[in-house]
Design an enzyme around this catalytic site. Structure first.
Site, PDB file in Angstrom:
ATOM      1  N   ASP A  36       0.826  -1.217   0.000  1.00  0.00           N
ATOM      2  CA  ASP A  36       0.000   0.000   0.000  1.00  0.00           C
ATOM      3  C   ASP A  36       0.856   1.261   0.000  1.00  0.00           C
ATOM      4  O   ASP A  36       0.497   2.268  -0.625  1.00  0.00           O
ATOM      5  CB  ASP A  36      -0.941   0.022   1.220  1.00  0.00           C
ATOM      6  CG  ASP A  36      -2.183  -0.831   1.004  1.00  0.00           C
ATOM      7  OD1 ASP A  36      -2.230  -1.582   0.002  1.00  0.00           O
ATOM      8  OD2 ASP A  36      -3.119  -0.754   1.834  1.00  0.00           O
TER       9      ASP A  36
ATOM     10  N   ASN B 252      -4.676  -1.907  -4.537  1.00  0.00           N
ATOM     11  CA  ASN B 252      -5.949  -1.957  -3.812  1.00  0.00           C
ATOM     12  C   ASN B 252      -5.817  -1.146  -2.519  1.00  0.00           C
ATOM     13  O   ASN B 252      -6.357  -1.515  -1.478  1.00  0.00           O
ATOM     14  CB  ASN B 252      -6.331  -3.416  -3.518  1.00  0.00           C
ATOM     15  CG  ASN B 252      -7.759  -3.536  -3.031  1.00  0.00           C
ATOM     16  OD1 ASN B 252      -8.553  -2.595  -3.123  1.00  0.00           O
ATOM     17  ND2 ASN B 252      -8.105  -4.692  -2.485  1.00  0.00           N
TER      18      ASN B 252
ATOM     19  N   ASP C 178     -10.986  -2.933  11.179  1.00  0.00           N
ATOM     20  CA  ASP C 178      -9.891  -3.815  10.742  1.00  0.00           C
ATOM     21  C   ASP C 178      -9.508  -4.803  11.847  1.00  0.00           C
ATOM     22  O   ASP C 178      -9.423  -6.008  11.613  1.00  0.00           O
ATOM     23  CB  ASP C 178      -8.656  -2.997  10.343  1.00  0.00           C
ATOM     24  CG  ASP C 178      -8.898  -2.145   9.097  1.00  0.00           C
ATOM     25  OD1 ASP C 178      -9.997  -2.244   8.511  1.00  0.00           O
ATOM     26  OD2 ASP C 178      -7.993  -1.379   8.717  1.00  0.00           O
TER      27      ASP C 178
ATOM     28  N   GLU D  10     -11.155  -5.366   1.132  1.00  0.00           N
ATOM     29  CA  GLU D  10     -10.312  -6.159   0.225  1.00  0.00           C
ATOM     30  C   GLU D  10     -11.115  -7.256  -0.484  1.00  0.00           C
ATOM     31  O   GLU D  10     -10.811  -7.655  -1.598  1.00  0.00           O
ATOM     32  CB  GLU D  10      -9.148  -6.774   0.994  1.00  0.00           C
ATOM     33  CG  GLU D  10      -7.982  -5.830   1.214  1.00  0.00           C
ATOM     34  CD  GLU D  10      -8.219  -4.720   2.220  1.00  0.00           C
ATOM     35  OE1 GLU D  10      -9.385  -4.405   2.527  1.00  0.00           O
ATOM     36  OE2 GLU D  10      -7.225  -4.134   2.686  1.00  0.00           O
TER      37      GLU D  10
ATOM     38  N   HIS E 180      -5.051  -9.610   3.112  1.00  0.00           N
ATOM     39  CA  HIS E 180      -4.010  -9.741   4.139  1.00  0.00           C
ATOM     40  C   HIS E 180      -4.574 -10.080   5.507  1.00  0.00           C
ATOM     41  O   HIS E 180      -4.018 -10.883   6.246  1.00  0.00           O
ATOM     42  CB  HIS E 180      -3.209  -8.435   4.193  1.00  0.00           C
ATOM     43  CG  HIS E 180      -4.042  -7.188   4.366  1.00  0.00           C
ATOM     44  ND1 HIS E 180      -3.725  -6.178   5.205  1.00  0.00           N
ATOM     45  CD2 HIS E 180      -5.223  -6.800   3.802  1.00  0.00           C
ATOM     46  CE1 HIS E 180      -4.631  -5.228   5.155  1.00  0.00           C
ATOM     47  NE2 HIS E 180      -5.555  -5.585   4.300  1.00  0.00           N
ATOM     48  N   ARG E 181      -5.691  -9.447   5.882  1.00  0.00           N
ATOM     49  CA  ARG E 181      -6.186  -9.661   7.260  1.00  0.00           C
ATOM     50  C   ARG E 181      -6.760 -11.059   7.446  1.00  0.00           C
ATOM     51  O   ARG E 181      -6.709 -11.609   8.545  1.00  0.00           O
ATOM     52  CB  ARG E 181      -7.213  -8.593   7.642  1.00  0.00           C
ATOM     53  CG  ARG E 181      -6.605  -7.223   7.646  1.00  0.00           C
ATOM     54  CD  ARG E 181      -7.285  -6.200   8.496  1.00  0.00           C
ATOM     55  NE  ARG E 181      -6.737  -4.898   8.142  1.00  0.00           N
ATOM     56  CZ  ARG E 181      -5.545  -4.436   8.536  1.00  0.00           C
ATOM     57  NH1 ARG E 181      -4.797  -5.148   9.352  1.00  0.00           N
ATOM     58  NH2 ARG E 181      -5.094  -3.273   8.126  1.00  0.00           N
TER      59      ARG E 181
ATOM     60  N   LYS F 274       0.285  -6.545   1.625  1.00  0.00           N
ATOM     61  CA  LYS F 274      -0.464  -5.270   1.527  1.00  0.00           C
ATOM     62  C   LYS F 274      -0.117  -4.338   2.680  1.00  0.00           C
ATOM     63  O   LYS F 274       0.027  -3.134   2.489  1.00  0.00           O
ATOM     64  CB  LYS F 274      -1.976  -5.538   1.500  1.00  0.00           C
ATOM     65  CG  LYS F 274      -2.809  -4.278   1.235  1.00  0.00           C
ATOM     66  CD  LYS F 274      -4.287  -4.595   1.064  1.00  0.00           C
ATOM     67  CE  LYS F 274      -5.068  -3.396   0.529  1.00  0.00           C
ATOM     68  NZ  LYS F 274      -5.347  -2.356   1.508  1.00  0.00           N
TER      69      LYS F 274
END
Ligand SMILES: O=C(O)C1=C[C@@H](OP(=O)(O)O)[C@@H](O)[C@H](O)C1
Ligand SMILES: C=C(OP(=O)(O)O)C(=O)O
Length: 425
Positions: free
Chosen positions: A49, A93, A313, A341, A385-386, A411
């Protein structure tokens, strides 16, 4: 496809130094670029990012030099005058790059095209574009109305009164606030609908103030920004550790026991996601709070029922902590998980069920009842990613798990699995 097999972890122990915050890194880079002098940014995050923001700034004619680790950036601000780039700005993204750049580039002279990954073209931006157009901004959709990619002819915005819809993403208000000092006249912004993810606005106001711009607001309902201002460079600014990234280590210590010291965020953090540690205390974790670090130990974990709108998040991490809590966990008021995402509500429900949990997927909530028996499965990560990072908690809880496409963590946290291994026993 690459897969990462995680064997059961019996205990975690040690110290973790967090990488810099994504939200702070991209805001600081953009404001340092707009300012009129040189700013040295320390503890910058190095992740996809941030690379997208850096790539865009380079095409806009901003000189940024990085140390070898890419964690210290010297940004030569251009005083709000960008070069018209020779190619479209590709922003992957990265919401924290795409949204603020849209507003800022609408405000400064030049012609710009903002593109991204296929998923970026599915993430709405209409609320921001509506507000900028209402102020006279020249922005057109290259493909579908209300979605990237965008074409912008900048420099047309005079300021005035404008309403912006805050119900899908706070990043739209963040973008408008960051651009407003560059408008010719003063701007009064009114929020339509309920403002989601509100603590991210505090990050924005904090960073803007550091660069010399004050915003007045009454209870996050109306905001006033003076036009015709310039951001002031800072000799040096230090990026706090990433509070969302901290959530995985708070959770790991709470689930597995041992003790983890997490350096880089604490009671003094400007990031709302530090609130996750408060939620984890409610769940049963034992936490010692210091200004800029946390020390976390295991406790008896119980399911909770929370409104997670302020911590969208980090709340994903709670969804996998729920697998090891006593009783069900409900995470509410998280509709906008669906426009990040991936559709995170649906993806989390699907993967939690694969592991063996009983899950209710609501329109804007998720309820998780822990498994009676854990299945040894491969978790699909949906380029999110999360999802990869939160499902590592299954191994932390002592159950084997496989993570598909583990590099999706690039990311925001490229070294995540190494850092986790460094505290695992
Ligand atoms: O402003 C920011 O830095 C962010 C705001 C949040 O997005 P929304 O406001 O869209 O919820 C968050 O999910 C994102 O990761 C970062
Ligand atoms: C939602 C996220 O990213 P973005 O900044 O692209 O919105 C995230 O990092 O969880």
């Amino acid at each position: 496809m690459e897969q990462l097999r995680l064997e059961p972890i019996s205990r975690v122990n040690g110290s973790v130094t967090l990488p810099g915050s994504k939200s702070l890194s991209n805001r600081i880079l953009l404001l340092a670029a707009l300012a009129n002098g040189t700013t040295v940014v320390e503890n910058l995050l190095d992740s996809d990012d941030i690379r997208h923001m850096l790539g865009a700034l380079q095409l806009l004619g901003v000189n940024v030099s990085l140390n070898q680790e890419r964690t210290v950036a010297t940004v030569q601000g251009v005083g709000g005058v960008f070069k018209t780039p020779r190619e479209p700005l590709f922003l992957g993204n990265a919401g924290t790059a795409y949204r603020p750049l849209t507003a800022v580039l609408a405000a400064v002279a030049g012609e710009y095209e903002l593109i991204g990954e296929p998923r970026m073209e599915e993430r709405p931006i209409g609320h921001l574009v509506d507000a900028l157009q209402a102020l006279g901004g020249d922005i057109t959709y290259s493909k579908n109305k209300d979605y990237p990619p965008l074409k912008i002819i900048g420099g047309q915005i005079n300021g005035g009164e404008v309403a912006i819809d805050g119900s899908i993403s706070s990043q739209f208000l963040t973008a408008l606030l960051m651009a407003a000092p560059l408008f010719n006249g003063d701007t009064k912004i009114t929020i339509k609908g309920t403002l989601v993810s509100k603590p991210y606005i505090d990050i924005t106001l904090d960073v803007m103030a550091r660069f010399g711009i004050e915003v007045e607001h009454s209870n996050y309902a109306t905001f006033t920004v003076k036009g015709g201002q310039q951001y002031q460079s800072l000799e040096r600014i230090m990026v706090e550790g990433d509070a969302s990234s901290a959530s995985y280590f708070v959770a790991a210590a709470a689930i597995a026991g041992g003790e983890i010291e997490i350096k880089g965020v604490g009671a003094k953090s400007v990031q709302g996601d530090i609130g996750f540690a408060k939620v984890m205390e409610q769940v049963g974790a034992k936490i010692d709070w210091y200004d800029e670090r946390l020390v976390v130990r295991k406790g008896q974990l119980n399911g909770v029922d929370i409104d997670a709108n302020a911590i969208p998040d980090a709340a994903m991490t709670l969804a996998t902590v729920a697998l090891f809590a006593k009783g069900p966990t409900a995470i509410r008021n998280i509709y906008n998980w669906r426009v990040k995402e991936t559709d995170r509500l649906h993806a989390m429900a699907t993967e939690l069920r694969k592991v063996g949990a009983e899950v209710v997927e609501g329109h804007d909530f998720i309820e998780i009842t822990p498994p009676k028996h854990f299945n040894d499965v491969a978790i699909d990560t949906y380029d999110d990613h999360r999802i990869a990072m939160c499902f590592a908690m299954v191994a932390v809880g002592g159950k084997p798990i496989t993570i598909n496409d583990p590099k999706c963590t690039y990311k925001t946290f490229p070294t995540f699995f190494n850092v986790l291994a460094s505290v695992s026993e």
